[in-house]
Design a protein around this motif. Structure first.
Motif, PDB file in Angstrom:
ATOM      1  N   ARG A 126       0.993  -1.235   0.097  1.00  0.00           N
ATOM      2  CA  ARG A 126      -0.117   0.094   0.243  1.00  0.00           C
ATOM      3  C   ARG A 126       1.210   1.415  -0.041  1.00  0.00           C
ATOM      4  O   ARG A 126       1.012   1.739   1.152  1.00  0.00           O
ATOM      5  N   ALA A 156      -5.587  -9.317 -11.565  1.00  0.00           N
ATOM      6  CA  ALA A 156      -6.401 -10.437 -10.829  1.00  0.00           C
ATOM      7  C   ALA A 156      -5.756 -11.718 -11.407  1.00  0.00           C
ATOM      8  O   ALA A 156      -5.262 -12.855 -10.881  1.00  0.00           O
ATOM      9  N   GLU A 188      -2.391 -12.698  -9.007  1.00  0.00           N
ATOM     10  CA  GLU A 188      -3.079 -12.681  -7.947  1.00  0.00           C
ATOM     11  C   GLU A 188      -4.190 -14.298  -7.631  1.00  0.00           C
ATOM     12  O   GLU A 188      -3.345 -15.228  -6.483  1.00  0.00           O
ATOM     13  N   ARG A 189      -4.027 -14.658  -9.255  1.00  0.00           N
ATOM     14  CA  ARG A 189      -4.906 -15.509  -9.043  1.00  0.00           C
ATOM     15  C   ARG A 189      -3.948 -16.384  -8.548  1.00  0.00           C
ATOM     16  O   ARG A 189      -3.602 -17.967  -8.164  1.00  0.00           O
ATOM     17  N   THR A 210      -2.026 -17.271  -5.530  1.00  0.00           N
ATOM     18  CA  THR A 210      -3.339 -18.226  -4.362  1.00  0.00           C
ATOM     19  C   THR A 210      -2.625 -19.591  -5.010  1.00  0.00           C
ATOM     20  O   THR A 210      -2.496 -20.014  -4.136  1.00  0.00           O
ATOM     21  N   ALA A 237      -7.942   0.509  -6.610  1.00  0.00           N
ATOM     22  CA  ALA A 237      -8.899  -0.142  -6.825  1.00  0.00           C
ATOM     23  C   ALA A 237      -8.339  -1.501  -7.382  1.00  0.00           C
ATOM     24  O   ALA A 237      -8.944  -2.793  -6.366  1.00  0.00           O
ATOM     25  N   ALA A 238      -7.635  -1.944  -7.851  1.00  0.00           N
ATOM     26  CA  ALA A 238      -7.428  -3.443  -8.083  1.00  0.00           C
ATOM     27  C   ALA A 238      -6.424  -4.201  -7.626  1.00  0.00           C
ATOM     28  O   ALA A 238      -6.368  -5.069  -7.090  1.00  0.00           O
ATOM     29  N   GLU A 252      -7.024  -3.620  -3.719  1.00  0.00           N
ATOM     30  CA  GLU A 252      -7.917  -4.154  -3.235  1.00  0.00           C
ATOM     31  C   GLU A 252      -8.029  -5.737  -3.367  1.00  0.00           C
ATOM     32  O   GLU A 252      -7.971  -6.646  -2.311  1.00  0.00           O
ATOM     33  N   ALA A 253      -8.135  -5.891  -4.854  1.00  0.00           N
ATOM     34  CA  ALA A 253      -8.357  -7.340  -4.882  1.00  0.00           C
ATOM     35  C   ALA A 253      -7.053  -8.538  -5.440  1.00  0.00           C
ATOM     36  O   ALA A 253      -7.489  -9.517  -5.464  1.00  0.00           O
ATOM     37  N   ALA A 254      -6.190  -7.699  -5.520  1.00  0.00           N
ATOM     38  CA  ALA A 254      -4.752  -8.171  -6.262  1.00  0.00           C
ATOM     39  C   ALA A 254      -3.693  -7.731  -5.924  1.00  0.00           C
ATOM     40  O   ALA A 254      -3.218  -6.965  -6.407  1.00  0.00           O
ATOM     41  N   PRO A 255      -3.726  -7.618  -4.424  1.00  0.00           N
ATOM     42  CA  PRO A 255      -2.145  -6.801  -3.746  1.00  0.00           C
ATOM     43  C   PRO A 255      -1.020  -7.178  -4.374  1.00  0.00           C
ATOM     44  O   PRO A 255       0.186  -6.353  -3.780  1.00  0.00           O
ATOM     45  N   THR A 284       0.087  -6.481  -7.881  1.00  0.00           N
ATOM     46  CA  THR A 284      -0.311  -4.037  -8.733  1.00  0.00           C
ATOM     47  C   THR A 284       0.084  -3.418  -9.272  1.00  0.00           C
ATOM     48  O   THR A 284       0.747  -2.970  -9.970  1.00  0.00           O
TER      49      THR A 284
END
Length: 543
Positions: free
Chosen positions: A176, A277, A280-281, A284, A407-408, A410-413, A416
């Motif tokens: 962040r 995204a 991030e996937r 994971t 914004a991106a 938030e779901a893909a830290p 990004t």
């Protein structure tokens, strides 16, 4: 093997791609300009290359390519609208076809197979794959040809800053980032863009995918071929698609491996955002694999706990860099390999485990920058950046980048912001922006092509392969389901390999789009011989 090192370099740069329309000096003189002049220039350059050929011989010592690999050069124009002006010399490497298959049976010679790995890197080391079992059948029938694209190696080398600054370490990597940190990175990006303009001058605008495709056609002519057999990976699938659009009748066979979305509206900034995204996937996926092997690594039995283990290491090296060289930036850079290549998973997990046990040496070996590779890495990044920034319009207001990436993230830290910094020079790019071409060719003109894709590829999200397949008439798509390896050809999936061999050796495509089951996951590598004791002092807390 050097080829493996270059695969990693290509990956790291790939996480960061047109036809020029601005009139040049020829227009002022009443000469044809733009695509018409460039098309004529390709014919001039190709005829010249065909007359000279490529005079292959022993490779120079600095090429680090042992016999029987051979080397030569081919000249291409800097500006195809002016083919008789400044020229670039591209280094070409070749392993002549071995003449027999893996069983020792004689096979017919099918000419050269030209390869491009994408990511701004060249493919001079590609001929070395002829030693690998997965390439043996192809190496029997084809000359394996690699080359240094414009801007790389001795091909008018592009550099935008002193290489030693490019690999400075340790560096931060906040998930962040603060307002002040963002301003700092924006200033660095603007400085890098200015450095590209200052060092390259007018040549900077000629680093485009369309010019790369034209270079490829000149190389085809220099090799004495009427039609090209080509294989491209990642960003080089866009190169191949543009070639197929500009020269559809010149394609013999073409493999587009781990394909990017070629639609004009997705090239550049939208394509860059699409990866967040997907990265991030796949990250994971790696964490879940480590959790399934908690008995080997002791990093936690759930995805969340392994993620915490990684973040603990990230926090620790932010306070005290490992080996004085590995901070959060270097840690992140190293673990990007896990996103694209699952054969890196065992060693990367072992490095985390060893660090938690108080032994940072393996992590340092995996993540610390290599000063001797600085010039090569900065060059590849410069070429990759120049091509990406020239190929399409990019937002020039940092407020847009800030809002979109906040914004991106938030779901893909995981990736990004680091990916944002990698391509941010495009916001300040000094060369003219091009409008991406509409890519596609009709099956009546273009030979059938083979598109390979992994369903969970983070570098080239799967939707891109479907879009590319739809645009190339007569193509077939082979999908590896449930896997995310970037670069399938010559890899561990026998089903994909069988389709690749059938196509390149016999011209046989599946009768319809095909699917392959995922290749086996890697086995864990456990270096720890004792059970984990109390947490070291740098541990941030319980899992």
């Amino acid at each position: 093997m050097r080829a493996a090192a270059h695969r990693t370099t290509a990956l790291l740069l790939a996480l960061v791609w047109a036809v020029p329309t601005a009139p040049g000096p020829a227009a002022a003189a009443g000469q044809p300009a733009g695509p018409v002049a460039e098309t004529a220039g390709v014919r001039v350059a190709a005829a010249r290359a065909a007359a000279h050929g490529v005079r292959f011989g022993p490779c120079a010592e600095q090429e680090d390519l042992p016999a029987p690999v051979e080397c030569g050069t081919v000249e291409v124009p800097l500006d195809y609208a002016h083919p008789d002006d400044r020229r670039l010399t591209l280094t070409v490497s070749r392993l002549p076809a071995l003449g027999t298959d893996a069983a020792g049976e004689r096979v017919a010679h099918q000419g050269p197979l030209v390869f491009h790995p994408g990511g701004g890197a060249g493919s001079r080391y590609f001929p070395l794959v002829g030693e690998l079992p997965t390439w043996r059948h192809i190496a029997g029938a084809y000359d394996l040809v690699g080359y240094a694209p414009r801007g790389t190696d001795r091909s008018a080398l592009l550099s935008c800053q002193e290489p030693r600054h490019f690999v400075k370490a340790p560096t931060p990597s906040p998930a962040r980032p603060s307002t002040s940190y963002k301003k700092e990175r924006a200033a660095e990006a603007a400085s890098y863009a200015r450095g590209c303009a200052r060092r390259a001058g007018d040549a900077l605008a000629h680093h485009t995918t369309a010019n790369g495709a034209r270079d490829l056609d000149v190389l085809r002519a220099a090799l004495g071929e009427e039609r090209l057999t080509f294989m491209g990976v990642g960003s080089a699938t866009y190169l191949g698609a543009v070639y197929a659009t500009l020269f559809p009748a010149r394609v013999r066979r073409m493999v587009l491996d781990s394909a990017l979305d070629p639609r004009p509206e997705r090239i550049g900034y939208p394509q860059h955002l699409d990866r967040a995204a997907a990265v991030e996937r796949r990250w994971t996926d790696f964490l879940a694999w480590v959790a399934r092997h908690d008995d080997a690594y002791g990093l936690g039995g759930s995805t969340a706990s392994v993620r915490r283990s990684y973040e603990e290491v990230r926090a620790a090296v932010a306070v005290e860099p490992a080996g004085d060289r590995v901070g959060p930036g270097q840690l992140h850079r190293a673990f990007l390999r896990a996103v694209a290549y699952d054969d890196h998973w065992p060693l990367l997990a072992a490095a985390l485990d060893a660090f938690h046990e108080g032994h940072p040496e393996l992590l340092v070996a995996q993540a610390a920058p290599v000063p001797d590779a600085a010039a090569e890495e900065e060059n590849a990044y410069a070429v990759r950046t120049a091509t990406a920034c020239n190929d399409a319009p990019w937002p020039t207001d940092f407020a847009v980048w800030d809002a979109d990436h906040t914004a991106a993230a938030e779901a893909a830290p995981f990736g990004t912001w680091e990916e944002a910094w990698a391509v941010l020079p495009c916001a300040y790019w000094p060369a003219p922006r091009q409008e991406p071409p509409v890519v596609g060719a009709d099956a009546e003109v273009l030979a059938p092509t083979l598109v390979l894709a992994a369903e969970r590829d983070a570098i080239a999200p799967y939707r891109g392969a479907r879009e590319l397949h739809a645009g190339l008439g007569g193509s077939r798509l082979v999908t590896e389901r449930g896997a995310g390896q970037h670069g399938l050809g010559g890899g561990p999936n026998d089903c994909v390999g069988a389709h690749l061999d059938a196509y390149l050796l016999d011209g046989t495509l599946p009768t319809a789009d095909a699917e392959c089951a995922a290749h086996p996951e890697p086995r864990p590598l456990a270096l720890r011989t004792t059970t984990r004791g109390p947490a070291p002092a740098h541990r941030a807390g319980p899992r």
